[in-house]
Every structure is written in C-alpha cells, then in structure tokens.
Design a protein around this motif. Structure first.
Motif, PDB file in Angstrom:
ATOM      1  N   GLU A  90      -2.806  -8.772 -14.236  1.00  0.00           N
ATOM      2  CA  GLU A  90      -4.095  -9.550 -14.464  1.00  0.00           C
ATOM      3  C   GLU A  90      -4.028 -11.006 -13.492  1.00  0.00           C
ATOM      4  N   ARG A  91      -2.860 -11.426 -13.096  1.00  0.00           N
ATOM      5  CA  ARG A  91      -2.806 -12.578 -12.379  1.00  0.00           C
ATOM      6  C   ARG A  91      -2.155 -12.249 -10.955  1.00  0.00           C
TER       7      ARG A  91
ATOM      8  N   LEU B  93       0.927  -1.033  -0.080  1.00  0.00           N
ATOM      9  CA  LEU B  93       0.001  -0.014   0.035  1.00  0.00           C
ATOM     10  C   LEU B  93       0.929   1.112  -0.008  1.00  0.00           C
ATOM     11  N   ALA B  94       2.158   1.265   0.630  1.00  0.00           N
ATOM     12  CA  ALA B  94       3.105   2.293   0.540  1.00  0.00           C
ATOM     13  C   ALA B  94       3.929   2.648  -0.848  1.00  0.00           C
ATOM     14  N   ARG B  95       3.828   1.454  -1.513  1.00  0.00           N
ATOM     15  CA  ARG B  95       5.012   1.302  -2.525  1.00  0.00           C
ATOM     16  C   ARG B  95       4.380   1.666  -3.720  1.00  0.00           C
ATOM     17  N   TYR B  96       2.863   1.072  -4.028  1.00  0.00           N
ATOM     18  CA  TYR B  96       2.218   1.029  -4.961  1.00  0.00           C
ATOM     19  C   TYR B  96       0.754   1.695  -5.155  1.00  0.00           C
ATOM     20  N   THR B  97       0.532   2.450  -6.052  1.00  0.00           N
ATOM     21  CA  THR B  97      -0.718   3.080  -6.063  1.00  0.00           C
ATOM     22  C   THR B  97      -1.913   1.873  -6.715  1.00  0.00           C
ATOM     23  N   TRP B  98      -3.120   2.120  -6.335  1.00  0.00           N
ATOM     24  CA  TRP B  98      -4.156   0.990  -6.388  1.00  0.00           C
ATOM     25  C   TRP B  98      -4.299   0.955  -8.104  1.00  0.00           C
ATOM     26  N   GLN B  99      -3.806   1.993  -8.900  1.00  0.00           N
ATOM     27  CA  GLN B  99      -4.146   1.615 -10.054  1.00  0.00           C
ATOM     28  C   GLN B  99      -2.901   0.623 -10.829  1.00  0.00           C
ATOM     29  N   GLN B 100      -1.614   0.797  -9.994  1.00  0.00           N
ATOM     30  CA  GLN B 100      -0.435  -0.120 -10.287  1.00  0.00           C
ATOM     31  C   GLN B 100      -0.845  -1.370 -10.146  1.00  0.00           C
ATOM     32  N   LEU B 101      -1.273  -1.682  -8.959  1.00  0.00           N
ATOM     33  CA  LEU B 101      -1.617  -2.952  -8.337  1.00  0.00           C
ATOM     34  C   LEU B 101      -2.562  -3.449  -9.434  1.00  0.00           C
TER      35      LEU B 101
END
Length: 130
Positions: free
Chosen positions: A46-47, A34-42
């Motif tokens: 696809e898998r 949650l600190a390293r990646y945005t929700w969009q990046q995550l």
C-alpha cells in the motif's frame, strides 16, 4: 505493468542520450523488481516505504566503482565523442549491461535489429522480455 516498463525505457533512453543521467539510472533496480516479483505481488504494497523496506535488502546493490564502470561503458557505446568501436572494452560489464538495455533496444529497434546490434557490440545475452 505498462507504466513500470515505460519508466524502465525512459531511464535507459536518458542515459543513452547523456551519461550525466547516470545518477537517475534505476534500470538495474527495476530489472530486479520485474524479474523477482509479479505485478500482483508488487501491487499488494500500500505504501512505497513498505515496498522499499521489504525488497531493498534483497536487491543487488552496485558499488560506486561498478557504477563508474557502467557509466564508462555507456559513454563508449552511446557517447557523442565515440571515435572507435572497442567491442572488448569493459568486457566484464557487457553481459549485465546487455541484460539491462536489451528490453529498451528491442522496444525501439525490434528484436532482430537489437540482437544484431548486441552481437556486433559483443554484448549478446539471453532475452529478458517485457
């Protein structure tokens, strides 16, 4: 994002209730994601296997002895058999523990009460908001 935070809080509450839930305590990993990646990046993965292959090597992995120290600290803080307040017990683990449990405490208690409890437990750390 709400579902990710729901899992975060669920894992913390489970380990607060019983240190036996430590084997399912994924909060340190979720916190890093949650600190390293945005929700969009995550969301671009696809898998799940692709996500894990990409992010896992970059996440801090705690060793067994470190996890045992977290477990011991959780038992001291939340265990039913707690007899004494020992605010300096495992002082070297308290900053990381505070980082991981603060969002859940704030969700359950409110920011002001959570901060007061963390200070009382010598665990005050910077806000890690959700």
């Amino acid at each position: 994002m709400a579902l990710a935070w729901q899992q975060y809080h669920k894992r913390n509450l489970a380990v607060f209730e019983s240190v036996q839930a430590m084997s399912h305590w994924t909060t340190p990993m979720l916190s890093q994601l949650l600190a390293r990646y945005t929700w969009q990046q995550l969301g671009q993965f696809e898998r799940f296997s692709t996500l894990i292959a990409e992010v896992y090597p970059h996440l801090h992995q705690y060793k067994a002895d470190e996890l045992n120290e977290f477990s011991s600290l959780l038992q001291q803080l939340f265990g039913a058999s707690k007899l004494h307040d020992l605010p300096q017990y495992m002082f070297w683990r308290r900053p990381a523990m505070a980082q991981y449990i603060r969002p859940t405490l704030e969700r359950m208690m409110g920011q002001q009460a959570a901060t007061a409890w963390l200070v009382e437990q010598a665990m005050n750390s910077p806000v890690h908001g959700e």
